[in-house]
Design a protein around this motif. Structure first.
Motif: not given
Length: 157
Positions: A49-73
């Motif tokens: 679960r951390h891997l997915s979260l870190l991947s989004y931040l690494l490849f898509d850049g900084p974002m809000t918690v709500n944006e992360l939640a939406a991407r991680l479903e």
């Protein structure tokens, strides 16, 4: 068993494709599991679960918690808990959004970025090599097929 194209130009039969995937999937999973976690991150007990979260931040850049939640479903509270956990470990940093002080922007801590980048880059490069030759429709079909397989394994077909 052969997964080569038949003379009529068609791909493998369904049974041949299943046989090929029954051999391929465990090999792929085994190789992915053997990708070592960088020494700097070993003690942090990072999971998938951390891997997915870190991947989004690494490849898509900084974002809000709500944006992360939406991407991680996942629910925003779940994403918030994960961000809090990784922030306490020094992997992530949260800072105020200059445009809206009520919002927090989540990013990978500068000190951890090289290790995380080195850890995740090989997988991203491999996916790029596999997906670039495909048309957008073929990529969509590939993703949809993996999602359908996941649903079937979970009994959600």
């Amino acid at each position: 068993m052969s997964t080569e194209r038949r003379p009529d130009g068609a791909g493998p039969s369904v049974d041949d494709a299943i046989r090929a995937l029954l051999l391929l999937m465990p090999r792929m999973i085994g190789r992915v599991k053997r990708v070592p976690v960088p020494d700097e991150l070993q003690s942090l007990a990072l999971g998938p679960r951390h891997l997915s979260l870190l991947s989004y931040l690494l490849f898509d850049g900084p974002m809000t918690v709500n944006e992360l939640a939406a991407r991680l479903e996942v629910a925003p509270t779940t994403a918030s808990l994960m961000v809090g956990e990784l922030s306490r470990k020094g992997i992530l940093r949260r800072q105020e959004d200059d445009d809206d002080r009520r919002r927090r922007i989540v990013s990978i801590a500068d000190a951890e970025r090289p290790a995380i980048d080195a850890w995740l880059a090989r997988g991203a490069v491999a996916w790029r090599q596999a997906l670039e030759p495909l048309t957008p429709a073929q990529r969509r079909m590939f993703i949809d097929t993996l999602l359908a397989y996941e649903n079937a394994v979970e009994g959600r077909s």
